[in-house]
Design a protein around this motif. Structure first.
Motif, PDB file in Angstrom:
ATOM      1  N   GLY A 108       1.233   4.120   6.976  1.00 22.43           N
ATOM      2  CA  GLY A 108       1.639   2.769   7.344  1.00 22.43           C
ATOM      3  C   GLY A 108       0.915   2.266   8.582  1.00 22.43           C
ATOM      4  O   GLY A 108       0.455   1.126   8.614  1.00 22.43           O
ATOM      5  N   ILE A 109       0.805   3.114   9.603  1.00 19.80           N
ATOM      6  CA  ILE A 109       0.136   2.671  10.832  1.00 19.80           C
ATOM      7  C   ILE A 109      -1.348   2.455  10.583  1.00 19.80           C
ATOM      8  O   ILE A 109      -1.945   1.503  11.094  1.00 19.80           O
ATOM      9  CB  ILE A 109       0.367   3.682  11.976  1.00 19.80           C
ATOM     10  N   PHE A 110      -1.976   3.318   9.782  1.00 23.18           N
ATOM     11  CA  PHE A 110      -3.384   3.123   9.463  1.00 23.18           C
ATOM     12  C   PHE A 110      -3.600   1.847   8.649  1.00 23.18           C
ATOM     13  O   PHE A 110      -4.555   1.101   8.881  1.00 23.18           O
ATOM     14  CB  PHE A 110      -3.925   4.329   8.704  1.00 23.18           C
ATOM     15  N   SER A 111      -2.725   1.608   7.685  1.00 23.96           N
ATOM     16  CA  SER A 111      -2.852   0.418   6.840  1.00 23.96           C
ATOM     17  C   SER A 111      -2.617  -0.847   7.648  1.00 23.96           C
ATOM     18  O   SER A 111      -3.342  -1.839   7.503  1.00 23.96           O
ATOM     19  CB  SER A 111      -1.860   0.490   5.671  1.00 23.96           C
ATOM     20  N   PHE A 112      -1.591  -0.828   8.499  1.00 19.79           N
ATOM     21  CA  PHE A 112      -1.297  -2.002   9.324  1.00 19.79           C
ATOM     22  C   PHE A 112      -2.439  -2.267  10.288  1.00 19.79           C
ATOM     23  O   PHE A 112      -2.835  -3.426  10.499  1.00 19.79           O
ATOM     24  CB  PHE A 112       0.011  -1.781  10.084  1.00 19.79           C
ATOM     25  N   LEU A 113      -2.974  -1.207  10.881  1.00 20.02           N
ATOM     26  CA  LEU A 113      -4.078  -1.369  11.821  1.00 20.02           C
ATOM     27  C   LEU A 113      -5.300  -1.960  11.126  1.00 20.02           C
ATOM     28  O   LEU A 113      -5.951  -2.868  11.660  1.00 20.02           O
ATOM     29  CB  LEU A 113      -4.429  -0.023  12.446  1.00 20.02           C
ATOM     30  N   ALA A 114      -5.616  -1.452   9.934  1.00 21.03           N
ATOM     31  CA  ALA A 114      -6.769  -1.970   9.191  1.00 21.03           C
ATOM     32  C   ALA A 114      -6.563  -3.426   8.798  1.00 21.03           C
ATOM     33  O   ALA A 114      -7.491  -4.246   8.876  1.00 21.03           O
ATOM     34  CB  ALA A 114      -7.016  -1.112   7.951  1.00 21.03           C
ATOM     35  N   ALA A 115      -5.344  -3.771   8.376  1.00 23.17           N
ATOM     36  CA  ALA A 115      -5.061  -5.148   7.973  1.00 23.17           C
ATOM     37  C   ALA A 115      -5.056  -6.093   9.170  1.00 23.17           C
ATOM     38  O   ALA A 115      -5.557  -7.214   9.088  1.00 23.17           O
ATOM     39  CB  ALA A 115      -3.714  -5.202   7.248  1.00 23.17           C
ATOM     40  N   TRP A 116      -4.492  -5.650  10.283  1.00 16.07           N
ATOM     41  CA  TRP A 116      -4.396  -6.503  11.471  1.00 16.07           C
ATOM     42  C   TRP A 116      -5.774  -6.799  12.054  1.00 16.07           C
ATOM     43  O   TRP A 116      -6.043  -7.908  12.498  1.00 16.07           O
ATOM     44  CB  TRP A 116      -3.506  -5.836  12.507  1.00 16.07           C
ATOM     45  N   ASN A 117      -6.648  -5.793  12.043  1.00 21.14           N
ATOM     46  CA  ASN A 117      -7.974  -5.943  12.640  1.00 21.14           C
ATOM     47  C   ASN A 117      -9.044  -6.393  11.644  1.00 21.14           C
ATOM     48  O   ASN A 117     -10.210  -6.538  12.032  1.00 21.14           O
ATOM     49  CB  ASN A 117      -8.423  -4.621  13.280  1.00 21.14           C
ATOM     50  N   ASP A 118      -8.670  -6.590  10.404  1.00 20.67           N
ATOM     51  CA  ASP A 118      -9.655  -6.978   9.391  1.00 20.67           C
ATOM     52  C   ASP A 118     -10.275  -8.333   9.751  1.00 20.67           C
ATOM     53  O   ASP A 118      -9.570  -9.295  10.055  1.00 20.67           O
ATOM     54  CB  ASP A 118      -8.975  -7.065   8.025  1.00 20.67           C
ATOM     55  N   TYR A 119     -11.579  -8.361   9.709  1.00 22.61           N
ATOM     56  CA  TYR A 119     -12.293  -9.592  10.057  1.00 22.61           C
ATOM     57  C   TYR A 119     -13.189 -10.086   8.930  1.00 22.61           C
ATOM     58  O   TYR A 119     -13.279 -11.296   8.692  1.00 22.61           O
ATOM     59  CB  TYR A 119     -13.138  -9.354  11.317  1.00 22.61           C
ATOM     60  N   LEU A 120     -13.841  -9.167   8.220  1.00 25.37           N
ATOM     61  CA  LEU A 120     -14.835  -9.569   7.233  1.00 25.37           C
ATOM     62  C   LEU A 120     -14.221 -10.348   6.079  1.00 25.37           C
ATOM     63  O   LEU A 120     -14.684 -11.453   5.758  1.00 25.37           O
ATOM     64  CB  LEU A 120     -15.577  -8.337   6.707  1.00 25.37           C
ATOM     65  N   TRP A 121     -13.175  -9.795   5.452  1.00 26.42           N
ATOM     66  CA  TRP A 121     -12.613 -10.486   4.298  1.00 26.42           C
ATOM     67  C   TRP A 121     -11.906 -11.792   4.673  1.00 26.42           C
ATOM     68  O   TRP A 121     -12.092 -12.812   3.984  1.00 26.42           O
ATOM     69  CB  TRP A 121     -11.671  -9.583   3.514  1.00 26.42           C
ATOM     70  N   VAL A 138       0.846  -1.206   0.000  1.00 25.12           N
ATOM     71  CA  VAL A 138       0.000   0.000   0.000  1.00 25.12           C
ATOM     72  C   VAL A 138       0.876   1.250   0.000  1.00 25.12           C
ATOM     73  O   VAL A 138       0.605   2.215  -0.717  1.00 25.12           O
ATOM     74  CB  VAL A 138      -0.951  -0.006   1.215  1.00 25.12           C
ATOM     75  N   LEU A 139       1.945   1.247   0.792  1.00 21.79           N
ATOM     76  CA  LEU A 139       2.855   2.389   0.814  1.00 21.79           C
ATOM     77  C   LEU A 139       3.509   2.597  -0.549  1.00 21.79           C
ATOM     78  O   LEU A 139       3.612   3.734  -1.034  1.00 21.79           O
ATOM     79  CB  LEU A 139       3.924   2.183   1.885  1.00 21.79           C
ATOM     80  N   LEU A 140       3.943   1.517  -1.168  1.00 23.17           N
ATOM     81  CA  LEU A 140       4.598   1.624  -2.472  1.00 23.17           C
ATOM     82  C   LEU A 140       3.634   2.130  -3.544  1.00 23.17           C
ATOM     83  O   LEU A 140       3.915   3.096  -4.262  1.00 23.17           O
ATOM     84  CB  LEU A 140       5.164   0.269  -2.874  1.00 23.17           C
ATOM     85  N   LEU A 141       2.476   1.501  -3.648  1.00 23.97           N
ATOM     86  CA  LEU A 141       1.511   1.883  -4.683  1.00 23.97           C
ATOM     87  C   LEU A 141       0.950   3.277  -4.446  1.00 23.97           C
ATOM     88  O   LEU A 141       0.780   4.062  -5.397  1.00 23.97           O
ATOM     89  CB  LEU A 141       0.378   0.855  -4.727  1.00 23.97           C
ATOM     90  N   SER A 142       0.654   3.611  -3.206  1.00 25.34           N
ATOM     91  CA  SER A 142       0.123   4.939  -2.898  1.00 25.34           C
ATOM     92  C   SER A 142       1.158   6.020  -3.167  1.00 25.34           C
ATOM     93  O   SER A 142       0.816   7.109  -3.647  1.00 25.34           O
ATOM     94  CB  SER A 142      -0.340   5.000  -1.446  1.00 25.34           C
ATOM     95  N   SER A 143       2.420   5.734  -2.872  1.00 19.33           N
ATOM     96  CA  SER A 143       3.471   6.714  -3.127  1.00 19.33           C
ATOM     97  C   SER A 143       3.663   6.940  -4.622  1.00 19.33           C
ATOM     98  O   SER A 143       3.786   8.090  -5.075  1.00 19.33           O
ATOM     99  CB  SER A 143       4.787   6.250  -2.490  1.00 19.33           C
ATOM    100  N   LEU A 144       3.680   5.873  -5.383  1.00 20.14           N
ATOM    101  CA  LEU A 144       3.835   6.013  -6.828  1.00 20.14           C
ATOM    102  C   LEU A 144       2.648   6.754  -7.445  1.00 20.14           C
ATOM    103  O   LEU A 144       2.818   7.661  -8.266  1.00 20.14           O
ATOM    104  CB  LEU A 144       3.992   4.638  -7.477  1.00 20.14           C
ATOM    105  N   ALA A 145       1.445   6.368  -7.034  1.00 23.64           N
ATOM    106  CA  ALA A 145       0.254   7.027  -7.559  1.00 23.64           C
ATOM    107  C   ALA A 145       0.188   8.485  -7.111  1.00 23.64           C
ATOM    108  O   ALA A 145      -0.139   9.380  -7.895  1.00 23.64           O
ATOM    109  CB  ALA A 145      -1.003   6.281  -7.119  1.00 23.64           C
ATOM    110  N   GLY A 146       0.513   8.737  -5.833  1.00 28.32           N
ATOM    111  CA  GLY A 146       0.491  10.109  -5.332  1.00 28.32           C
ATOM    112  C   GLY A 146       1.495  10.989  -6.032  1.00 28.32           C
ATOM    113  O   GLY A 146       1.197  12.151  -6.355  1.00 28.32           O
TER     114      GLY A 146
END
Length: 273
Positions: A196-209, A83-91
């Motif tokens: 990074g912290i937001f992405s990691f938090l979302a991935a760590w706590n992800d339950y539905l997928w 996410v960091l790599l793709l978001s940085s390139l796109a941004g």
């Protein structure tokens, strides 16, 4: 310089709000140190003895927990890096490059913020089922790589960086990629830490997928695995064990946040770490 009365009142209010915000966390941690038998009688005597680590021992007694922790680390870590790599390139592309339809494409990316997750669950499930990627790391990671917020954040951060820095590097015969990688990207460390912290938090706590994609116990993430071990009466008969699970699952995120805290504060303040 003497502190004004207004500054003191503001500081006192901030401390009071911080303590108030910490109370639920302290309550959860205190309950995790109580036996389930005691909590079935009362839950208000949080600071009184006896205390026990039995709830945490029960979590670690399940050998599958270590596999679930590994799965969560792999999924959250790889997903965050991508996410960091793709978001940085796109941004960087949106902030510095000119191409036809740029505003339209950026608007479509931002429109992704308005799409609710349940609206795309069924198409994603069918798509990954046809590719045979369920019960795999790729199946758990790839659907979460589309990060409209990350693209927006990095675009705004790149726009705030003076163009003169890039122009100086380009005049020294540096390529566009070298300019991006060695000159511009290091300046975005506060934004990278925040995303990074937001992405990691979302991935760590992800339950539905993971609940949809991981049907085999060996591919469970920690969130899904701990939920699978709960009984029908967990909130009444196993409250201490339930709170211990919450603390156990939250520890890696708290450690990560503490490590990157100064970068996150710098990003919010608009300064440098």
């Amino acid at each position: 310089m003497r502190t004004s009365l207004f500054d003191r009142v503001l500081l006192a209010a901030a401390i009071a709000l911080a303590v108030l915000w910490m109370l639920p966390l302290a309550w959860v941690f205190a309950l995790s140190l109580k036996s389930n038998a005691v909590l079935m009688e009362r839950t208000d005597a949080l600071l009184s003895t006896p205390f026990t680590l039995r709830n945490y021992a029960d979590i670690l007694a399940n050998p599958a927990v270590f596999r679930w922790v590994l799965n969560s680390c792999v999924v959250a870590g790889v997903q965050t890096l991508l996410v960091l790599l793709l978001s940085s390139l796109a941004g960087y592309g949106f902030a510095r490059c000119e191409f036809r339809g740029k505003r339209l494409v950026f608007a479509l990316v931002l429109a992704g913020l308005a799409v609710p997750e349940p609206a795309v669950v069924i198409p994603l499930h069918r798509f990954f089922a046809e590719l045979g990627l369920h019960n795999s790391y790729a199946g758990l990671i790839l659907p979460r790589l589309a990060a409209p917020f990350g693209v927006f954040l990095m675009t705004q951060f790149f726009k705030a960086i003076p163009r003169e820095l890039e122009e100086a590097a380009l005049m020294d015969n540096a390529s566009r990629w070298t300019t991006f990688w060695r000159v511009v990207l290091p300046l975005t460390l506060p934004a990278q830490a925040t995303l990074g912290i937001f992405s990691f938090l979302a991935a760590w706590n992800d339950y539905l997928w993971p609940l949809i994609s991981a049907t085999r116990p060996e591919m469970y993430t920690l969130t899904l695995g701990l939920a699978a071990t709960q009984t029908n009466f967990a909130q009444s008969e196993g409250l201490g064990f339930l709170m211990a699970q919450a603390v156990f699952a939250a520890l890696p995120v708290l450690v990560l946040y503490a490590f990157f805290q100064r970068h996150i504060v710098a990003a919010v303040a608009g300064g440098k770490a």
